[in-house]
Design an enzyme around this catalytic site. Structure first.
Site, PDB file in Angstrom:
ATOM      1  N   PHE A  95       0.513 -26.206 -30.297  1.00 34.21           N
ATOM      2  CA  PHE A  95       1.645 -25.583 -29.612  1.00 34.21           C
ATOM      3  C   PHE A  95       1.710 -26.165 -28.191  1.00 34.21           C
ATOM      4  O   PHE A  95       0.692 -26.207 -27.496  1.00 34.21           O
ATOM      5  CB  PHE A  95       1.442 -24.067 -29.580  1.00 34.21           C
ATOM      6  CG  PHE A  95       2.639 -23.296 -29.133  1.00 34.21           C
ATOM      7  CD1 PHE A  95       3.610 -22.913 -30.043  1.00 34.21           C
ATOM      8  CD2 PHE A  95       2.808 -22.965 -27.797  1.00 34.21           C
ATOM      9  CE1 PHE A  95       4.719 -22.188 -29.628  1.00 34.21           C
ATOM     10  CE2 PHE A  95       3.918 -22.248 -27.382  1.00 34.21           C
ATOM     11  CZ  PHE A  95       4.871 -21.860 -28.292  1.00 34.21           C
ATOM     12  N   ASP A 141      -7.440 -21.037 -30.189  1.00 38.00           N
ATOM     13  CA  ASP A 141      -6.234 -20.248 -30.000  1.00 38.00           C
ATOM     14  C   ASP A 141      -5.922 -19.546 -31.320  1.00 38.00           C
ATOM     15  O   ASP A 141      -5.749 -20.212 -32.352  1.00 38.00           O
ATOM     16  CB  ASP A 141      -5.072 -21.160 -29.571  1.00 38.00           C
ATOM     17  CG  ASP A 141      -3.844 -20.358 -29.154  1.00 38.00           C
ATOM     18  OD1 ASP A 141      -3.643 -19.258 -29.707  1.00 38.00           O
ATOM     19  OD2 ASP A 141      -3.087 -20.836 -28.298  1.00 38.00           O
ATOM     20  N   TYR A 178       1.831 -10.195 -29.583  1.00 38.83           N
ATOM     21  CA  TYR A 178       3.226  -9.905 -29.963  1.00 38.83           C
ATOM     22  C   TYR A 178       3.627 -10.533 -31.286  1.00 38.83           C
ATOM     23  O   TYR A 178       4.734 -10.340 -31.745  1.00 38.83           O
ATOM     24  CB  TYR A 178       4.198 -10.319 -28.854  1.00 38.83           C
ATOM     25  CG  TYR A 178       4.120 -11.765 -28.390  1.00 38.83           C
ATOM     26  CD1 TYR A 178       4.638 -12.789 -29.164  1.00 38.83           C
ATOM     27  CD2 TYR A 178       3.539 -12.090 -27.169  1.00 38.83           C
ATOM     28  CE1 TYR A 178       4.572 -14.115 -28.733  1.00 38.83           C
ATOM     29  CE2 TYR A 178       3.462 -13.400 -26.733  1.00 38.83           C
ATOM     30  CZ  TYR A 178       3.984 -14.411 -27.524  1.00 38.83           C
ATOM     31  OH  TYR A 178       3.914 -15.709 -27.097  1.00 38.83           O
ATOM     32  N   LYS A 179       2.731 -11.306 -31.899  1.00 39.47           N
ATOM     33  CA  LYS A 179       3.036 -11.925 -33.196  1.00 39.47           C
ATOM     34  C   LYS A 179       2.586 -10.973 -34.300  1.00 39.47           C
ATOM     35  O   LYS A 179       3.145  -9.897 -34.447  1.00 39.47           O
ATOM     36  CB  LYS A 179       2.409 -13.317 -33.249  1.00 39.47           C
ATOM     37  CG  LYS A 179       3.080 -14.262 -32.241  1.00 39.47           C
ATOM     38  CD  LYS A 179       2.424 -15.620 -32.131  1.00 39.47           C
ATOM     39  CE  LYS A 179       3.210 -16.492 -31.151  1.00 39.47           C
ATOM     40  NZ  LYS A 179       2.509 -17.730 -30.791  1.00 39.47           N
ATOM     41  N   ARG A 230      10.701 -22.170 -40.790  1.00 38.33           N
ATOM     42  CA  ARG A 230       9.428 -21.454 -40.812  1.00 38.33           C
ATOM     43  C   ARG A 230       9.651 -20.033 -41.300  1.00 38.33           C
ATOM     44  O   ARG A 230      10.564 -19.340 -40.818  1.00 38.33           O
ATOM     45  CB  ARG A 230       8.885 -21.445 -39.386  1.00 38.33           C
ATOM     46  CG  ARG A 230       7.408 -21.458 -39.248  1.00 38.33           C
ATOM     47  CD  ARG A 230       7.000 -21.732 -37.827  1.00 38.33           C
ATOM     48  NE  ARG A 230       7.627 -20.851 -36.835  1.00 38.33           N
ATOM     49  CZ  ARG A 230       7.049 -20.494 -35.689  1.00 38.33           C
ATOM     50  NH1 ARG A 230       5.830 -20.921 -35.401  1.00 38.33           N
ATOM     51  NH2 ARG A 230       7.665 -19.724 -34.822  1.00 38.33           N
TER      52      ARG A 230
HETATM   53  C1  LIG Z   1       2.930 -18.391 -29.580  1.00 35.63           C
HETATM   54  C2  LIG Z   1       1.889 -19.295 -29.038  1.00 35.63           C
HETATM   55  C3  LIG Z   1       1.603 -19.325 -27.676  1.00 35.63           C
HETATM   56  C4  LIG Z   1       2.416 -18.499 -26.711  1.00 35.63           C
HETATM   57  O1  LIG Z   1       1.895 -18.520 -25.433  1.00 35.63           O
HETATM   58  P1  LIG Z   1       2.559 -17.547 -24.339  1.00 35.63           P
HETATM   59  O2  LIG Z   1       1.762 -17.755 -23.136  1.00 35.63           O
HETATM   60  O3  LIG Z   1       2.513 -16.166 -24.902  1.00 35.63           O
HETATM   61  O4  LIG Z   1       3.987 -17.954 -24.186  1.00 35.63           O
HETATM   62  C5  LIG Z   1       0.566 -20.130 -27.236  1.00 35.63           C
HETATM   63  N1  LIG Z   1      -0.135 -20.904 -28.104  1.00 35.63           N
HETATM   64  C6  LIG Z   1       0.134 -20.905 -29.425  1.00 35.63           C
HETATM   65  C7  LIG Z   1      -0.681 -21.741 -30.345  1.00 35.63           C
HETATM   66  C8  LIG Z   1       1.162 -20.120 -29.923  1.00 35.63           C
HETATM   67  O5  LIG Z   1       1.443 -20.125 -31.223  1.00 35.63           O
END
Ligand SMILES: *Cc1c(COP(=O)(O)O)cnc(C)c1O
Length: 418
Positions: free
Chosen positions: A133, A205, A230-231, A379
């Site tokens: 990401f 992560d 939040y996921k 997705r």
């Molecule tokens: C959703 C996601 C994020 C989101 O990071 P935020 O700081 O909450 O915006 C980070 N890393 C991964 C791998 C994600 O899937």
């Protein structure tokens, strides 16, 4: 495995009737006419969140005012929620705080990992995947640049390159456990063992893992981890994230965002920083309490089931979705991106389509909410707490109707959030 072509909608209804997790759906407020397949990006709202929000705002803030830092346990909330989250990811009490964003927590974990490696001056590389990401890569780049000690980020094209990429120059191996695009899950135990054997520190992560797949951070020998609430944890839009520091690393854990919440005695108002004992040293400053409080409503639902039960249903849902798309939509240019092997799969499934963005917009217009990620990837997230087998059937029937009728607009303008 059941023969694909034989699955009918009636079979799906029967599977729902037998599903031990089915009653939990009622704890979420999902709008009528929507099949929600985007819990991997923003989890649905636990019904209880509305009353909790009202209570936090009207009583704790409105009536009790500043006394609530003590009387409502606001100050302890990051640690208390961390303890409730711990069993979901194989952590111990006192190893997690819910705080800040995933990006910020990653910065803290990476900085601490690099700090652990400082005695090894030759270890200057942070290894990660190009397909990670983007914020993860950006945060590593930013940290490397600001530390200005010659650190660099090495991007590998594929996990098959891990073996060659992690070596005597590697300080940190930073990986996302379940890839946000492909849904591919890494073997945390094997990768962590490989990294440790080569002297590299791992930072994981768990954005697409926490609450989605069983995670055993301590058993599998990870060094540090961060993730979103939040996921799949259904904490609410922009809900604070989490950071895990195992007990064995806490004493040495030093992170640069040394704000007063991470101080040994925040209310001593001392003129110099001294880190708190334990996980509190991962905190920085005052937390968004109204948002933080809602995280608990998501965790309350997890307390009524178990990760093995969630995993069993997740695999059944993703198997079914893959099977139905490949049989019902055969002949359309769809490409499965997600691994077929169950052990390598997270809880979302991605298919490419040359008009992926337009097809996803057509799906959303008809109530099937997934999302789109470059390049050409549709997705679909499956949240066992509230997704039914019949939802999967109906979503694929709508996808098929859109594809058969070419009922999508390839000229549609892009929204800011895809
Ligand atoms: C959703 C996601 C994020 C989101 O990071 P935020 O700081 O909450 O915006 C980070 N890393 C991964 C791998 C994600 O899937």
């Amino acid at each position: 495995m059941t023969l694909s072509i034989k699955t009918t909608r009636q079979d799906c209804l029967e599977r729902d009737a037998r599903d031990p997790l089915a009653p939990l759906r009622d704890q979420f407020d999902l709008p009528a006419g929507v099949i929600y397949l985007d819990g991997n990006s923003l989890g649905a709202r636990p019904r209880a969140a509305l009353a909790r929000a009202t209570d936090v705002i009207a009583r704790e803030w409105g009536a009790d005012l500043i006394r609530s830092w003590n009387t409502a346990g606001w100050f302890e909330l990051p640690k208390r929620l961390g303890d409730r989250l711990a069993p979901i990811v194989g952590a111990l009490p006192g190893e997690i705080v819910v705080t800040d964003t995933t990006s910020v927590n990653l910065f803290k974990a990476l900085a601490a990992a690099l700090d652990l490696q400082r005695p090894h001056a030759e270890r200057k590389v942070i290894v990660t995947e190009r397909s990670n990401f983007p914020t993860d890569i950006y945060m590593a780049e930013g940290l490397a640049r600001w530390l200005d000690r010659g650190y660099q980020v090495r991007l590998i094209e594929d996990v098959t390159e891990l073996d060659a990429a992690v070596g005597a120059d590697t300080a940190v191996l930073m990986l996302t456990h379940v890839n946000y695009r492909t849904g591919r899950q890494l073997d945390m135990a094997a990768v962590s063992a490989m990294a440790r054997a080569r002297g590299a520190v791992t930072v994981w992560d768990l954005a697409h893992s926490a609450g989605a797949v069983p995670v055993e951070l301590n058993r599998d020998g990870a060094d540090f981890a961060v993730g979103c609430t939040y996921k799949y944890l259904n904490g609410g839009p922009g809900a604070p994230a989490f950071i895990w520091v195992p007990r064995r690393h806490q004493e040495a854990f030093a992170q640069p965002l040394s704000g007063w919440w991470g101080h040994a005695e925040p209310f001593a108002m001392a003129p110099s920083f001294a880190p708190a004992q334990g996980i509190a040293r991962a905190l920085c400053g005052t937390q968004p309490i109204a948002s933080l409080a809602l995280v608990e409503c998501g965790l309350d639902v997890f307390a009524q089931t178990s990760m093995p039960a969630i995993r069993a249903k997740s695999l059944a849902l993703t198997d079914l979705f893959i099977e139905l798309v490949e049989t019902q939509c055969a002949g359309h240019p769809l490409g499965l991106v997600t691994p077929r092997e169950q052990a390598q799969r997270g809880s979302h499934v991605s298919f490419t389509h040359p008009h992926g963005y337009a097809v996803m917009q057509a799906l959303i217009a008809r109530g099937v909410i997934g999302d789109y990620r470059e390049p050409a990837i549709m997705r679909f997230g499956f949240t066992p707490l509230y997704t039914s087998f019949t939802d999967v059937w109906d979503a694929v029937a709508i996808l098929r109707a859109i594809l058969d009728g070419q009922a999508y607009d390839t000229q549609a303008a892009r929204s800011a959030v895809t």
